[in-house]
Design an enzyme around this catalytic site. Structure first.
Site, PDB file in Angstrom:
ATOM      1  CD  GLU A 122      36.527  32.500  39.353  1.00  0.00           C
ATOM      2  OE1 GLU A 122      36.796  33.377  39.829  1.00  0.00           O
ATOM      3  OE2 GLU A 122      37.449  31.831  38.340  1.00  0.00           O
ATOM      4  CG  ASN A 173      41.333  35.277  32.948  1.00  0.00           C
ATOM      5  OD1 ASN A 173      40.450  34.823  32.562  1.00  0.00           O
ATOM      6  ND2 ASN A 173      41.725  35.301  34.263  1.00  0.00           N
ATOM      7  CD  GLU A 180      34.158  26.683  37.609  1.00  0.00           C
ATOM      8  OE1 GLU A 180      34.318  25.981  36.508  1.00  0.00           O
ATOM      9  OE2 GLU A 180      34.373  27.800  37.647  1.00  0.00           O
ATOM     10  CB  CYS A 214      39.392  35.874  39.117  1.00  0.00           C
ATOM     11  SG  CYS A 214      39.793  34.017  39.066  1.00  0.00           S
TER      12      CYS A 214
END
Length: 497
Positions: free
Chosen positions: A267, A169, A478, A301
């Site tokens: 993640e 994505n 992150e 997400c």
């Protein structure tokens, strides 16, 4: 307007492809074919057709990439000073900007996202390398006070070879947010981009080599998760894995990593709530909700995929939302419509299945709800922007990540119910709130379980702000300085004097 960009867009729309795309894995500073000779196709989601081929990697290619990374760590990269690493990353940031038009067009063609979004991703990737270039020589340990007879201090050392499993994505920006801090810390990298979107990661690796990164420091192996991704996460010479993807695959990666006690940053999924309180600025909230769910056709997400709204304003707000959605154009990403395609036929079928299930269960569809066939891209993979009323907190439309332009609406009475609604899923990645009352906003931010909370602007912040989730959304962080420390191992040193 960029003449280079416009020429590339014209070429892609006219021919269905682009000349000069990367061919092969990028291993040890050069493009190489798969050892087994395998090839795959990448599809243009806006046309529903293949536009280019690339190397289908296997465990043998992963072995070669990991071996190259190990050699690089033992060579000049392992001896480079933090300042030298920073200079390389700064040169890479400049090269990304110099090649921004081509990177953006390739990203749009490969992933399907709107060109304007791809251009933003390229700018963000350049900024990520610029940020970590500046951070490379500012990562330091601490002095530990042990009294007059001892000297104690800590050292932040690079973890070693870091594997990066990159999703489809956000191929370029997700690669940058993991690879940039890994390189700044002094690690070497083996990246495996999603098989749906391999090209910009390969282009990034070549640019890094041109920026002065020694051969073997940044390697890319393309192919499927089964044939290339699994051997990479299971490789005994990998010291760290950063994985971005689905919960189910993340669990398998975690189980594999346990065999070698490999460090992880995961993640995973999200079903993020965006609360709109009765006292919110209605125009700002409406714009925020639209951006939160419809950017990248909802394939994020951290998308604000649940609208949690106070009952007193719900009907009017939903009517305005549905009205705005009726005018949204749908089409090929390179034409910059309001909504681009979803990434694959499989993803389109998944989204449609969720919505059909909601219809069958009696959910009210306030807008959209169907596969779209725009006149200028009838064979592409499109879904109408959709708003669905939830029947309760256990409703699948509330609990399940759809990963498409589908917004679930939960109506609540007051802040306490909004907090309870926000916390009602297994995910805990992002939350947002629109309110003029900062006391409410801060109470919400404290009470909602999420890795980050946005107040009065969804997707606020940038590379400086740590990002990651809790519970089934994963763990580790992150971006920001926390992202840099993910690629370090802490050593304590104590000396008696």
């Amino acid at each position: 307007m960029s003449a280079v960009r416009d020429s590339l867009v014209e070429e892609a729309l006219a021919t269905g492809t682009l000349k000069g795309l990367p061919d092969g894995h990028f291993i040890d500073g050069r493009f190489v074919a798969s050892e087994a000779g395998g090839r795959m196709e990448s599809f243009d989601p806006g046309r529903g057709a293949a536009f280019a081929g690339f190397a289908a990697g296997t465990a043998a290619d992963v072995d070669a990439a990991v071996a190259a990374a190990r050699r690089a760590l033992a060579g000049e990269w392992g001896r480079a000073t933090p300042a030298e690493r920073g200079r390389v990353l700064n040169r890479l940031a400049a090269l990304i900007r110099d090649n921004a038009d081509r990177l953006a067009v390739v990203e749009s063609l490969d992933s399907g996202k709107r060109l304007v979004e791809a251009e933003g991703d390229v700018r963000g990737a350049a900024r990520a390398f610029e940020y970590y270039a500046g951070a490379a020589d500012k990562l330091h340990g601490a002095s530990i006070p042990l009294g007059p007879d001892y000297v104690g201090f800590t050292i932040e050392e690079p973890i070693g070879v870091a594997a990066q499993i990159i999703p489809w994505n956000y191929p370029l920006s997700t690669a940058a947010r993991g690879i940039a801090p890994a390189l700044a810390a002094g690690c070497a990298v083996v990246a495996k981009p999603a098989e749906q979107t391999p090209f910009t990661c390969l282009m990034l690796a070549e640019l890094a080599h041109r920026a002065g990164l020694p051969a073997g420091v940044f390697n890319v192996v393309t192919g499927t998760g089964r044939e290339a991704g699994a051997p990479l996460t299971d490789h005994p010479s990998i010291d760290h894995i950063t994985f971005t993807g689905s919960v189910d695959t993340g669990i398998r990666v975690m189980q594999t990593a346990a065999k070698h006690v490999t460090r992880l940053v995961l993640e995973l999924g999200g079903k993020s709530p965006l609360a709109v309180m009765a006292d919110a600025d209605p125009d700002a909230a409406l714009n925020g909700v639209m951006e939160a769910i419809f950017e990248n056709a909802g394939q994020i997400c951290s998308a604000g995929s649940r609208l949690v709204i106070e009952r007193s304003i719900a009907d009017g707000f939903i009517d305005r939302l549905a009205g705005r959605m009726e005018g949204l154009s749908i089409g090929h990403g390179l034409r910059n419509p309001a909504i681009g395609p979803v990434n694959s036929a499989a993803q389109l079928a998944k989204i449609a299945g969720h919505v059909e299930q909601a219809k069958a269960a009696g959910n009210i569809i306030h807008a959209g709800g169907n596969i779209a066939r725009p006149s200028n891209a009838a064979d592409g993979w499109f879904f109408q922007p959709t708003v669905v009323a939830a029947r309760g907190v256990k409703d699948p439309i509330v609990q399940e990540e759809i990963f498409g332009p589908v917004l679930a609406v939960q109506v609540v009475d007051g802040l306490d119910e909004a907090i309870a609604a926000a916390n009602c899923t297994d995910y805990a990645l992002v939350a947002g709130i629109y309110t003029r009352d900062l006391s409410k906003a801060y109470r919400y931010a404290r009470a909602v379980d999420a890795g980050q909370v946005y107040i009065n602007e969804y997707f606020a912040g940038g590379i400086e702000v740590p990002f990651g989730g809790n519970r089934k959304s994963g763990f580790g962080r992150e971006k920001g300085m926390e992202g840099l420390r993910s690629y370090c191992k802490l050593k304590s040193v104590v000396a008696r004097i």
